[in-house]
Design a protein around this motif. Structure first.
Motif, PDB file in Angstrom:
ATOM      1  N   ALA A 472      55.612  11.449  -5.692  1.00 34.12           N
ATOM      2  CA  ALA A 472      56.251  10.427  -4.860  1.00 34.12           C
ATOM      3  C   ALA A 472      57.392  11.020  -4.047  1.00 34.12           C
ATOM      4  O   ALA A 472      57.577  10.689  -2.866  1.00 34.12           O
ATOM      5  N   LYS A 473      58.157  11.910  -4.682  1.00 35.26           N
ATOM      6  CA  LYS A 473      59.271  12.544  -3.976  1.00 35.26           C
ATOM      7  C   LYS A 473      58.775  13.505  -2.907  1.00 35.26           C
ATOM      8  O   LYS A 473      59.265  13.503  -1.766  1.00 35.26           O
ATOM      9  N   GLN A 474      57.795  14.332  -3.245  1.00 34.29           N
ATOM     10  CA  GLN A 474      57.300  15.338  -2.306  1.00 34.29           C
ATOM     11  C   GLN A 474      56.762  14.707  -1.031  1.00 34.29           C
ATOM     12  O   GLN A 474      56.987  15.211   0.070  1.00 34.29           O
ATOM     13  N   HIS A 475      56.082  13.578  -1.174  1.00 28.84           N
ATOM     14  CA  HIS A 475      55.481  12.919  -0.010  1.00 28.84           C
ATOM     15  C   HIS A 475      56.317  11.748   0.491  1.00 28.84           C
ATOM     16  O   HIS A 475      55.903  11.055   1.424  1.00 28.84           O
ATOM     17  N   ASN A 476      57.476  11.529  -0.131  1.00 27.80           N
ATOM     18  CA  ASN A 476      58.413  10.470   0.269  1.00 27.80           C
ATOM     19  C   ASN A 476      57.699   9.132   0.419  1.00 27.80           C
ATOM     20  O   ASN A 476      57.810   8.440   1.434  1.00 27.80           O
ATOM     21  N   LEU A 477      56.979   8.748  -0.631  1.00 30.03           N
ATOM     22  CA  LEU A 477      56.149   7.546  -0.577  1.00 30.03           C
ATOM     23  C   LEU A 477      56.944   6.309  -1.003  1.00 30.03           C
ATOM     24  O   LEU A 477      57.658   6.339  -2.014  1.00 30.03           O
ATOM     25  N   PRO A 478      56.823   5.224  -0.261  1.00 25.20           N
ATOM     26  CA  PRO A 478      57.606   4.012  -0.553  1.00 25.20           C
ATOM     27  C   PRO A 478      57.027   3.203  -1.716  1.00 25.20           C
ATOM     28  O   PRO A 478      56.367   2.183  -1.532  1.00 25.20           O
ATOM     29  N   VAL A 479      57.266   3.685  -2.910  1.00 28.67           N
ATOM     30  CA  VAL A 479      56.828   3.000  -4.125  1.00 28.67           C
ATOM     31  C   VAL A 479      58.049   2.608  -4.937  1.00 28.67           C
ATOM     32  O   VAL A 479      58.914   3.450  -5.208  1.00 28.67           O
ATOM     33  N   THR A 480      58.116   1.347  -5.319  1.00 30.82           N
ATOM     34  CA  THR A 480      59.130   0.898  -6.276  1.00 30.82           C
ATOM     35  C   THR A 480      58.464   0.760  -7.628  1.00 30.82           C
ATOM     36  O   THR A 480      57.483   0.022  -7.773  1.00 30.82           O
ATOM     37  N   TRP A 481      58.986   1.487  -8.615  1.00 31.44           N
ATOM     38  CA  TRP A 481      58.382   1.516  -9.946  1.00 31.44           C
ATOM     39  C   TRP A 481      59.306   0.818 -10.933  1.00 31.44           C
ATOM     40  O   TRP A 481      60.420   1.265 -11.166  1.00 31.44           O
ATOM     41  N   LEU A 482      58.833  -0.279 -11.502  1.00 30.90           N
ATOM     42  CA  LEU A 482      59.564  -0.999 -12.540  1.00 30.90           C
ATOM     43  C   LEU A 482      59.057  -0.543 -13.900  1.00 30.90           C
ATOM     44  O   LEU A 482      57.875  -0.665 -14.206  1.00 30.90           O
ATOM     45  N   ILE A 483      59.965   0.000 -14.715  1.00 28.70           N
ATOM     46  CA  ILE A 483      59.626   0.428 -16.071  1.00 28.70           C
ATOM     47  C   ILE A 483      60.321  -0.519 -17.047  1.00 28.70           C
ATOM     48  O   ILE A 483      61.556  -0.606 -17.071  1.00 28.70           O
ATOM     49  N   VAL A 484      59.539  -1.235 -17.820  1.00 27.25           N
ATOM     50  CA  VAL A 484      60.078  -2.153 -18.832  1.00 27.25           C
ATOM     51  C   VAL A 484      60.067  -1.404 -20.166  1.00 27.25           C
ATOM     52  O   VAL A 484      59.009  -1.164 -20.754  1.00 27.25           O
ATOM     53  N   ASP A 485      61.244  -1.027 -20.626  1.00 31.74           N
ATOM     54  CA  ASP A 485      61.408  -0.136 -21.769  1.00 31.74           C
ATOM     55  C   ASP A 485      61.710  -0.945 -23.018  1.00 31.74           C
ATOM     56  O   ASP A 485      62.803  -1.478 -23.177  1.00 31.74           O
TER      57      ASP A 485
END
Length: 562
Positions: A472-485
């Motif tokens: 995601a960082k390398q391609h600068n992709l607009p993804v919001t990731w919600l992690i429910v821990d």
């Protein structure tokens, strides 16, 4: 997994790319001619010729970190864009690592073309030379998770093999297909002309006329028709036909998890997606004609096989093995789009003359409203205020048209039932049910759409795909990731506590997800269940990838199939 520290002498071609072409170029040219725009995967030793050719093309390569996640990314790309996902794999370990991701695409009917490298032709099936990555029969390993498998042994066969595979992938029932090309075929110079055009048209899959006629007769004579809409309705782009048929018949409609969004959530005939509820199950059981379209009426959709229809069943699906697999009925093998269009056309006012829905003196609209009220009352009777507010806050924060991707986590189990997808597409891993789907699939979607998408995972499933933060960082992709821990495998914890009174091996050590995301250079925020809505809104307004972490124990609603 797919790299070796020492390359054999024949691993690198001395071909001058300006004067000679090789098998790798034929692969790339055919894919471009078929309309491919993105490719997912990981380079590998036997695939070097393929990737060298990729460097001379217009195809954009999205480099994952684990082959399984690359398969999920190709799947997410295909679902989000309605295009074919393309996946490049190395030989042996790299190819095998992709299989769990391909199982999801196969179970859900997602078109993906896989191009896997192979050892040189002289070693295939021979166990010669102790070749690195060698399998006895690599494509046989993919047979359980792909529609078809092909081994190309000569460069001249590459264009036709890929064109045929593409046709398989887009023909209903859609799914992933497998093409493998040996290392020497990819590297050796070829006299095959440049591929200028390639045409892949899906096989037609209309319903049989006599079956449509019989279905119309059943429906015209029904008093209490009802409809279960599965993922096939969405894949067949049959939403308009479904709405028209439901309104003509006065039929309540419930969507399976895969069918979420196939029918308007707030429509007066919509039972929404409360498929795991005894009250909705009872409506389906009471129907005198039940239409199941694009669904096998499998474990979840049948409310864990508790559904016992008392009326007649019309089942429509493009996959013949699905028909009557769980219930006897009138089985119609057809693409959902073509089948519902044919039914809609045949359900004329003349054909329905005298038809009037009557649910024991009540209108179908009254039945729907009363059933949804019972569902609400059932939830009110459980201590689930935090969970319901949590899901409502997420829904309020997510823009109406944003596509969402859900891992196998408790939040997704809630979403299967309560998520109004509105103008956005809802995607989850309910087909095969493997962990790690949500984030890499969202990466594929973001790459294809060029717009922000949303992924949801638990801490357990997040660890399956955590390496893709680098992608995601390398391609600068607009993804919001919600992690429910919640500190473990929450679903399994609940299942084991319910069955045995205690949970075993479900508690997990895990990283500081916020700090870990930031170590990749990705902005991250940690919040509470009460703050999740505002945190997501901030994330959606930002650029590039980002992560929101919520430490919370989210519980499931009580089982309702007992």
């Amino acid at each position: 997994m797919s790299e070796s520290p020492h390359a054999p002498a024949d691993a690198v071609s001395t071909v001058d790319p300006e004067s000679q072409r090789n098998g790798g170029d034929l692969v790339i040219e055919t894919l471009e001619a078929l309309g491919a725009s993105k490719v997912f995967g990981i380079p590998g030793q036997h695939a070097l010729g393929l990737f060298d050719a990729l460097s001379r093309s217009k195809l954009e390569f999205i480099s994952s970190r684990v082959e399984n996640n690359a398969a999920f990314a190709a799947d997410g790309f295909a679902r989000a864009t309605n295009e074919v996902g393309v996946l490049f794999l190395s030989t042996g370990p790299g190819a095998l690592t992709s299989l769990a991701g391909l199982q999801e695409a196969y179970a859900t009917g997602v078109p993906v073309v896989v191009v896997a490298s192979q050892i040189p032709t002289e070693g295939i099936g021979a166990r010669r030379k102790g070749m690195l990555h060698q399998l006895d029969d690599q494509k046989l390993s993919a047979a359980n998770v792909t529609k078809s498998q092909r081994l190309v042994q000569h460069a001249s066969g590459i264009p036709s093999a890929i064109q045929d595979a593409w046709t398989d992938a887009i023909s209903t029932p859609q799914g992933p297909v497998w093409v493998e090309v040996p290392q020497n075929v990819l590297l050796d110079p070829t006299i095959v002309p440049r591929v200028e055009d390639a045409l892949a048209e899906p096989f037609d899959n209309p319903p049989r006329v006599e079956l449509v006629r019989e279905a119309v007769a059943w429906l015209a004579g029904s008093k209490r028709p009802a409809i279960v809409a599965g993922g096939g309705v969405r894949r067949g782009h049959a939403e308009a036909s479904l709405l028209s048929i439901a309104e003509k018949l006065g039929a309540p409609v419930i969507c399976s998890p895969g069918g979420n969004g196939a029918f308007p959530w707030e429509h007066e005939l919509s039972l929404q997606s409360w498929i795991e509820d005894r009250h909705t199950t009872e409506v389906l059981e009471d129907a005198d004609v039940l239409i199941a379209i694009g669904t096998s009426l499998g474990e979840v959709t049948s409310n864990y096989f508790s559904l016992e229809p008392r009326g007649r069943l019309i089942q429509i699906d493009a996959e013949p093995r699905v028909l009557e697999s769980n219930r006897p009925g009138l089985g119609m093998r057809a693409d959902a789009g073509q089948a519902l269009a044919a039914l809609d056309e045949a359900l004329t006012p003349e054909a329905l003359e005298g038809h009037a829905a009557d649910w024991h003196g009540r209108s179908p609209q009254e039945v729907v409203a009363d059933t949804l009220k019972k569902v609400e009352e059932r939830l009110d009777g459980q201590d689930l205020a935090m969970e319901r507010r949590f899901m409502a806050d997420i829904r309020e924060a997510v823009p109406d048209t944003m596509q969402t991707f859900w891992d196998m986590t408790i939040s997704a189990y809630w979403a299967w039932s309560c998520w109004d997808s509105r103008g956005g597409e809802f995607h989850s891993a309910q087909g095969a049910g493997g962990l790690g789907y949500g984030f890499p699939a969202a990466i594929g979607a973001a790459a294809g759409l060029g717009e922000r998408v949303f992924a949801v995972a638990g801490d357990g499933s997040a660890m399956y795909s955590i390496a893709e933060l680098a992608t995601a960082k390398q391609h600068n992709l607009p993804v919001t990731w919600l992690i429910v821990d919640d500190g473990g495998y929450g679903i399994l914890r609940e299942y084991m506590e319910g069955a045995f009174g205690k949970a075993t091996a479900t508690e997990l050590a895990r990283p500081d997800f916020k700090a870990l995301a930031e170590s990749f250079g990705i902005p991250a925020e940690k919040t509470t269940p009460e703050g999740v809505g505002e945190a997501l809104k901030r994330a959606f307004a930002a650029e590039g990838p980002n992560v929101v972490v919520v430490e919370a124990l989210i519980r499931l609603f009580a089982p309702t199939h007992l």
